[in-house]
Design a protein around this motif. Structure first.
Motif, PDB file in Angstrom:
ATOM      1  N   ILE A 181       0.842  -1.190   0.000  1.00 27.41           N
ATOM      2  CA  ILE A 181       0.000   0.000   0.000  1.00 27.41           C
ATOM      3  C   ILE A 181       0.878   1.242   0.000  1.00 27.41           C
ATOM      4  O   ILE A 181       1.895   1.308   0.705  1.00 27.41           O
TER       5      ILE A 181
ATOM      6  N   GLY B 206      -2.267   5.639   1.091  1.00 27.51           N
ATOM      7  CA  GLY B 206      -3.297   4.610   1.161  1.00 27.51           C
ATOM      8  C   GLY B 206      -4.107   4.413  -0.092  1.00 27.51           C
ATOM      9  O   GLY B 206      -4.944   3.519  -0.148  1.00 27.51           O
ATOM     10  N   ARG B 207      -3.878   5.212  -1.118  1.00 30.78           N
ATOM     11  CA  ARG B 207      -4.709   5.106  -2.319  1.00 30.78           C
ATOM     12  C   ARG B 207      -4.251   3.957  -3.225  1.00 30.78           C
ATOM     13  O   ARG B 207      -5.066   3.220  -3.759  1.00 30.78           O
TER      14      ARG B 207
ATOM     15  N   ARG C 223      -2.906   0.410  -3.992  1.00 32.62           N
ATOM     16  CA  ARG C 223      -2.821  -0.890  -3.328  1.00 32.62           C
ATOM     17  C   ARG C 223      -2.532  -1.952  -4.382  1.00 32.62           C
ATOM     18  O   ARG C 223      -3.124  -1.932  -5.461  1.00 32.62           O
TER      19      ARG C 223
ATOM     20  N   THR D  15      -7.208  -7.878   2.464  1.00 31.79           N
ATOM     21  CA  THR D  15      -7.280  -6.436   2.280  1.00 31.79           C
ATOM     22  C   THR D  15      -6.181  -5.763   3.088  1.00 31.79           C
ATOM     23  O   THR D  15      -6.067  -6.012   4.292  1.00 31.79           O
TER      24      THR D  15
ATOM     25  N   SER E 176      -4.598  -2.232   4.548  1.00 36.70           N
ATOM     26  CA  SER E 176      -5.020  -0.874   4.896  1.00 36.70           C
ATOM     27  C   SER E 176      -3.978  -0.271   5.824  1.00 36.70           C
ATOM     28  O   SER E 176      -3.085  -0.977   6.315  1.00 36.70           O
ATOM     29  N   ARG E 177      -4.104   1.023   6.059  1.00 39.59           N
ATOM     30  CA  ARG E 177      -3.138   1.677   6.948  1.00 39.59           C
ATOM     31  C   ARG E 177      -3.819   2.817   7.693  1.00 39.59           C
ATOM     32  O   ARG E 177      -4.809   3.388   7.222  1.00 39.59           O
ATOM     33  N   ASP E 178      -3.248   3.141   8.846  1.00 38.83           N
ATOM     34  CA  ASP E 178      -3.677   4.276   9.641  1.00 38.83           C
ATOM     35  C   ASP E 178      -2.420   5.073   9.952  1.00 38.83           C
ATOM     36  O   ASP E 178      -1.645   4.687  10.845  1.00 38.83           O
TER      37      ASP E 178
END
Length: 120
Positions: free
Chosen positions: A51, A55-56, A58, A69, A71-73
């Motif tokens: 990613i 975050g756009r 992937r 899936t 994802s990231r924070d």
């Protein structure tokens, strides 16, 4: 010093789900792509998902087939891998890595791994 640490590996039954987490400190987290790899006993390490920093973007390995899936924070300097419909062939050590772009190379910063075991 850049440090990458994975967690969340466990023993699950086939068809089950698991979420892996990875934190990366000592770097500008939002400026780095983050990736998951895995390595099963006796096999080569393989890409799982990557990613981009915002975050756009992937990217997924073909075998993921919409089961996983990434994802990231960025506020929590963390990246996650949600894994559904797990199968015994998903059994492996899962590694997280940070890099300037997808995909990380051996020279980038890697964690120690977290073990995922899927029983049939």
């Amino acid at each position: 010093q850049v440090q990458v640490q994975e967690s969340g590996g466990d023993f699950v039954q086939a068809g089950g789900s698991l979420t892996l987490s990875c934190t990366a400190s000592g770097l500008s987290f939002g400026d780095h792509s983050m990736a998951w790899f895995r390595q099963a006993p006796g096999k080569e390490r393989e890409r799982v998902a990557c990613i981009g920093g915002n975050g756009r973007a992937r990217f997924y390995a073909d075998f993921v087939k919409d089961r996983f899936t990434i994802s990231r924070d960025n506020a929590k300097i963390s990246v996650y891998l949600q894994m559904n419909s797990l199968q015994p062939e998903d059994t492996a050590m899962y590694y997280c890595a940070a890099a300037s772009v997808c995909w990380p190379s051996d020279s980038d910063t890697w964690g120690q791994g977290t073990q995922v075991t899927v029983s049939s």
